[in-house]
Design an enzyme around this catalytic site. Structure first.
Site, mmCIF file in Angstrom:
data_model
loop_
_atom_site.group_PDB
_atom_site.id
_atom_site.type_symbol
_atom_site.label_atom_id
_atom_site.label_comp_id
_atom_site.label_asym_id
_atom_site.label_seq_id
_atom_site.Cartn_x
_atom_site.Cartn_y
_atom_site.Cartn_z
ATOM 1 N N ASN A 1 0.817 -1.220 0.000
ATOM 2 C CA ASN A 1 0.000 0.000 0.000
ATOM 3 C C ASN A 1 0.852 1.272 0.000
ATOM 4 O OD1 ASN A 1 -2.436 1.777 1.046
ATOM 5 N ND2 ASN A 1 -0.811 1.977 2.579
ATOM 6 N N SER B 1 -4.688 2.545 -8.365
ATOM 7 C CA SER B 1 -5.518 3.758 -8.321
ATOM 8 C C SER B 1 -6.412 3.792 -9.558
ATOM 9 C CB SER B 1 -4.614 4.991 -8.334
ATOM 10 O OG SER B 1 -5.369 6.156 -8.580
ATOM 11 N N TYR C 1 2.745 9.093 -11.795
ATOM 12 C CA TYR C 1 1.909 8.366 -10.817
ATOM 13 C C TYR C 1 1.038 7.337 -11.546
ATOM 14 C CZ TYR C 1 -1.445 7.623 -6.995
ATOM 15 O OH TYR C 1 -2.256 7.057 -6.025
ATOM 16 N N ALA D 1 1.503 6.017 -14.473
ATOM 17 C CA ALA D 1 2.351 4.968 -15.068
ATOM 18 C C ALA D 1 2.729 3.932 -14.020
ATOM 19 C CB ALA D 1 3.604 5.595 -15.673
ATOM 20 N N LYS E 1 1.162 3.239 -11.209
ATOM 21 C CA LYS E 1 -0.020 2.501 -10.754
ATOM 22 C C LYS E 1 -0.530 1.542 -11.832
ATOM 23 C CE LYS E 1 -0.382 4.113 -6.582
ATOM 24 N NZ LYS E 1 -0.214 3.209 -5.428
HETATM 25 N N1 LIG Z 1 -6.182 8.845 -1.146
HETATM 26 C C1 LIG Z 1 -6.580 8.633 -2.386
HETATM 27 O O1 LIG Z 1 -7.458 9.359 -2.902
HETATM 28 C C2 LIG Z 1 -6.001 7.483 -3.184
HETATM 29 C C3 LIG Z 1 -6.577 7.201 -4.424
HETATM 30 C C4 LIG Z 1 -6.076 6.155 -5.179
HETATM 31 C C5 LIG Z 1 -5.014 5.403 -4.698
HETATM 32 N N2 LIG Z 1 -4.453 5.702 -3.499
HETATM 33 C C6 LIG Z 1 -3.343 4.849 -3.044
HETATM 34 O O2 LIG Z 1 -3.629 4.373 -1.739
HETATM 35 C C7 LIG Z 1 -2.409 4.071 -1.062
HETATM 36 C C8 LIG Z 1 -2.404 4.723 0.305
HETATM 37 O O3 LIG Z 1 -2.395 6.130 0.148
HETATM 38 P P1 LIG Z 1 -3.098 7.113 1.182
HETATM 39 O O4 LIG Z 1 -4.130 7.862 0.441
HETATM 40 O O5 LIG Z 1 -3.455 6.388 2.421
HETATM 41 O O6 LIG Z 1 -1.903 8.152 1.429
HETATM 42 P P2 LIG Z 1 -0.973 8.403 2.686
HETATM 43 O O7 LIG Z 1 0.057 9.379 2.273
HETATM 44 O O8 LIG Z 1 -1.817 8.730 3.859
HETATM 45 O O9 LIG Z 1 -0.294 6.969 2.945
HETATM 46 C C9 LIG Z 1 0.798 6.507 2.199
HETATM 47 C C10 LIG Z 1 1.802 5.898 3.163
HETATM 48 O O10 LIG Z 1 2.924 5.404 2.424
HETATM 49 C C11 LIG Z 1 4.101 5.738 3.147
HETATM 50 N N3 LIG Z 1 5.274 5.809 2.277
HETATM 51 C C12 LIG Z 1 5.543 6.742 1.325
HETATM 52 N N4 LIG Z 1 6.752 6.535 0.804
HETATM 53 C C13 LIG Z 1 7.264 5.438 1.432
HETATM 54 C C14 LIG Z 1 8.498 4.740 1.338
HETATM 55 N N5 LIG Z 1 9.457 5.123 0.493
HETATM 56 N N6 LIG Z 1 8.682 3.675 2.143
HETATM 57 C C15 LIG Z 1 7.727 3.271 3.008
HETATM 58 N N7 LIG Z 1 6.546 3.894 3.154
HETATM 59 C C16 LIG Z 1 6.329 4.977 2.371
HETATM 60 C C17 LIG Z 1 3.796 7.087 3.761
HETATM 61 O O11 LIG Z 1 4.662 7.392 4.842
HETATM 62 C C18 LIG Z 1 2.345 6.915 4.167
HETATM 63 O O12 LIG Z 1 2.211 6.428 5.482
HETATM 64 C C19 LIG Z 1 -1.295 4.544 -1.989
HETATM 65 O O13 LIG Z 1 -0.802 3.450 -2.717
HETATM 66 C C20 LIG Z 1 -1.998 5.520 -2.903
HETATM 67 O O14 LIG Z 1 -1.326 5.687 -4.126
HETATM 68 C C21 LIG Z 1 -4.920 6.729 -2.729
#
Ligand SMILES: NC(=O)c1ccc[n+]([C@@H]2O[C@H](COP(=O)([O-])OP(=O)(O)OC[C@H]3O[C@@H](n4cnc5c(N)ncnc54)[C@H](O)[C@@H]3O)[C@@H](O)[C@H]2O)c1
Length: 255
Positions: free
Chosen positions: A101, A154, A167, A169, A171
């Site tokens: 994640n 995503s 991003y 690409a 995903k």
């Molecule tokens: N929030 C949205 O609208 C949304 C939509 C589509 C997909 N996503 C995907 O959902 C997932 C979770 O995102 P979120 O919205 O909870 O965001 P978020 O930023 O709250 O959580 C992402 C987490 O990943 C961690 N992270 C980032 N880089 C890292 C690294 N190099 N090593 C280890 N950990 C790392 C961050 O510290 C954070 O805790 C992601 O894959 C994101 O792309 C989110």
């Protein structure tokens, strides 16, 4: 919810006696998933690059009576990824569930602002980071002929976004890689699936996305909407799912 209904749902999706590694578990969707998996009975290994939020996830799970270990890990560092898996092996002797994640956001960049180093940086976290964990965990899952891998992509990967080609690409790569792996591992009882969320209320959501989204949908998604989808795919209730993309997105995009 009525306690007896809650119990039967929990029994169906039970993760009792399962060991689950979750990346990006310090915030947002990863944190909600870690908490939900612990509530469903899993021994959770929460990983994140950010120490303090990770500690908070751990405290909240312990407070709720769940089983959790927190391991700091930067998913761009192969040595750290390997070390996490070795530590989990030492602690639990196995891994049943891997949730990839952890990711970073594109930042709303138009194409001319995505130079090669920025493109590579994002691919390194959001695509290679997923590959690294899978590579280290697979020998364990293969040996026991059991595993559930859930990768977070995503809607941007399937429907495109207005910006952030890097991003999308990365995903998109997560989806393609998962489908191939699902086929490659089908005979070994290892399920590989993808969750592709729409707009979810975390720090990754941009303020400007809220109003147009509310005009189209009755609400913005919560991290728990995604966590529930991940928990389903990680459970034996979903054992006939592999290579699939489930998209909790409120109807924004339909496969
Ligand atoms: N929030 C949205 O609208 C949304 C939509 C589509 C997909 N996503 C995907 O959902 C997932 C979770 O995102 P979120 O919205 O909870 O965001 P978020 O930023 O709250 O959580 C992402 C987490 O990943 C961690 N992270 C980032 N880089 C890292 C690294 N190099 N090593 C280890 N950990 C790392 C961050 O510290 C954070 O805790 C992601 O894959 C994101 O792309 C989110």
């Amino acid at each position: 919810m009525d306690e007896s209904i809650k119990k039967s749902i929990y029994d169906f999706f039970s993760l009792k006696d399962k060991v689950a590694v979750i990346t990006g578990a310090g915030n947002g969707i990863g944190k909600a998933t870690a908490k939900m998996m612990a509530e469903l009975g899993a021994a959770v290994i929460a990983c994140d690059i950010e120490k303090e939020p990770l500690k908070q996830t751990m405290l909240e799970i312990i407070e709720a009576g769940g089983s959790v270990e927190a391991l700091t890990c930067d998913i761009t560092q192969p040595v750290q990824v390997k070390s996490v898996i070795e530590q989990v092996q030492d602690m639990h002797g196995t891994i049943h569930i891997l949730v990839n994640n952890g990711a970073t956001m594109g930042g709303g960049k138009t194409v001319e602002k995505v130079d090669e180093s920025e493109f590579n940086r994002l691919i390194d976290v959001n695509l290679r980071g997923v590959y690294r964990f899978i590579y280290e965990v697979l020998p364990i899952m293969r040996k026991q002929q059991y595993g559930k891998i859930v990768n977070v992509s995503s809607v941007a990967a399937i429907a495109g976004d207005m910006t952030d080609i890097h991003y999308s690409a990365a995903k998109g790569g997560v989806i393609s890689m998962s489908k191939t792996l699902a086929k490659e591992l089908a005979q070994e009882k290892i399920n590989v699936n993808v969750v592709a969320p729409g707009l979810i209320k975390t720090r990754m959501m941009h303020e400007w996305e809220i109003e147009p989204a509310l005009k189209r949908f009755h609400r913005i998604g919560e991290p728990e909407d995604v966590a529930a989808t991940i928990c389903f795919l990680a459970s034996d209730a979903a054992s006939y799912f592999s290579g699939q993309v489930l998209s909790p997105n409120g109807g924004e995009y339909m496969v």
